[in-house]
Scaffold this active site. Sequence first.
Site, short mmCIF file in Angstrom:
data_model
loop_
_atom_site.label_atom_id
_atom_site.label_comp_id
_atom_site.label_asym_id
_atom_site.label_seq_id
_atom_site.Cartn_x
_atom_site.Cartn_y
_atom_site.Cartn_z
N CYS A 123 0.99 -1.21 0.02
CA CYS A 123 0.12 0.03 -0.12
C CYS A 123 0.85 1.38 -0.03
O CYS A 123 0.54 2.21 -0.48
CB CYS A 123 -1.05 -0.07 1.24
SG CYS A 123 -0.10 -0.29 2.71
N ASP A 172 -7.67 5.68 -1.40
CA ASP A 172 -7.33 4.41 -0.57
C ASP A 172 -6.73 3.39 -1.69
O ASP A 172 -7.40 2.82 -2.81
CB ASP A 172 -8.54 3.63 0.10
CG ASP A 172 -8.18 2.71 1.14
OD1 ASP A 172 -7.24 2.22 1.00
OD2 ASP A 172 -9.32 2.17 1.82
N HIS A 220 -6.08 0.30 -0.87
CA HIS A 220 -6.54 -1.15 -0.31
C HIS A 220 -7.66 -1.66 -0.89
O HIS A 220 -8.97 -1.99 -0.37
CB HIS A 220 -6.95 -1.06 1.09
CG HIS A 220 -5.61 -0.39 1.80
ND1 HIS A 220 -5.47 0.55 2.36
CD2 HIS A 220 -4.54 -1.17 2.60
CE1 HIS A 220 -4.30 0.84 2.90
NE2 HIS A 220 -3.66 -0.45 3.08
#
Length: 474
Positions: A111, A345, A347
Amino acid sequence: MEATGTDEVDKLKTKFISAWNNMKYSWVLKTKTYFSRNSPVLLLGKCYHFKYEDEDKTLPAGSGCTIEDHVIAGNVEEFRKDFISRIWLTYREEFPQIEGSALTTDCGWGCTLRTGQMLLAQGLILHFLGRAWTWPDALNIENSDSESWTSHTVKKFTASFEASLSGERELKTPKISLKETIGKYSDDHEMRNEIYHRKIISWFGDSPLALFGLHQLIEYGKKSGKKAGDWYGPAVVAHILRKAVEEARHPDLQGITIYVAQDCTVYNCDVIDKQSASMTSDNADDKAVIILVPVRLGGERTNTDYLEFVKSILSLEYCVGIIGGKPKQSYYFAGFQDDSLIYMDPHYCQSFVDVSIKDFPLETFHCPSPKKMAFRKMDPSCTIGFYCRNVQDFERASEEITKDLAKHVPALSILSPLPSEETWRCPDLELRDWSVVLMPSLTGSGTFSKSLHWSVPPFPICKEDHWSLSPPGM
């Protein structure tokens, strides 16, 4: 035989964990991000207001709105288009195997590399397309947040696991030259922008050949003791990005460089030297620079005194975002509203896209929905990014940032070139706030104090090299 058997078990374990992470990050719950109609939204130096155009219409205090709510007037659509136009880089699966490992996905560990890619991508957008650019199709993409736990996801997990046990994917080599393509459409501004848009994304493709792709970044990370599957911190990623840009041999990237600040300090002369490194009789232009400043905004937790500092940074036109997040969970911060940060994000696991194919799909590289997070939840370790097009731009940015820093708790310093030998002297120093954990204390050689960090006003380094600062009462 025993060693071989152990290797096979390790490979099978790695593949199973990868498949599990692929499933885990391949679905998200339906969530909505709420924005206040009464407070401005700042996105990478641009300000948006979500109030009704009809001033007679009033809203109850604290009322919220979602970005999907089209009833709201004002700059909602402009904000959506601007946000979605930023390049979104997420977990991917089924990409070519990373050398030296059995991994064909970065789910669960990549990430921070992804958020670093997003920051660099924004710097390249400013460099080639400018801050006013937006993707014409931005408002046409679907919202990925609508995906939920379905039988389709279970099938995807099964297919992913089976694919992880198979051989490597065939890798295609890009054949098209950017300059040759642009030459055909030199009079078409929109076509030129679209070509650069696609080219920038292709540089972040998940293949060993992509200049800033995951495979290359992992190679550069090996010098920092990192390998595929490790977790990378914001500071390490800053140096990996610098190395990746320095090593890039693409002709379109020769006009840009990266400077990574040391000890939270940006030295003007060093930045200008990097920008002027290419100035020869054949090339009189100075380089653009992306400045990366790794900082720590507190001790174990982020000090809320830095909230206004972070807001001021994200309000600057020079800002290209912040590599940050929550502990062990990296986000790309691009804006704020009130005391909440707006982020993209990484993820979310998506399938591999072969960016070497002509007209490869762009939708998965643009985030349809922003997220918000309270500032107090932010991990103190982060890396701040700025972009300056040339030396003059950097000098203007330095002056503006320095003035802005003076209004808040300082998180970094910008130091001018050292004075001449005739003007060397040790200025009177006033310790501004010795309890704030951020700036390095200066001992005899300007090294870190192992026990405490200090926050002091910017000042020239003393020639005699005998600075020694202590907090009151010590």
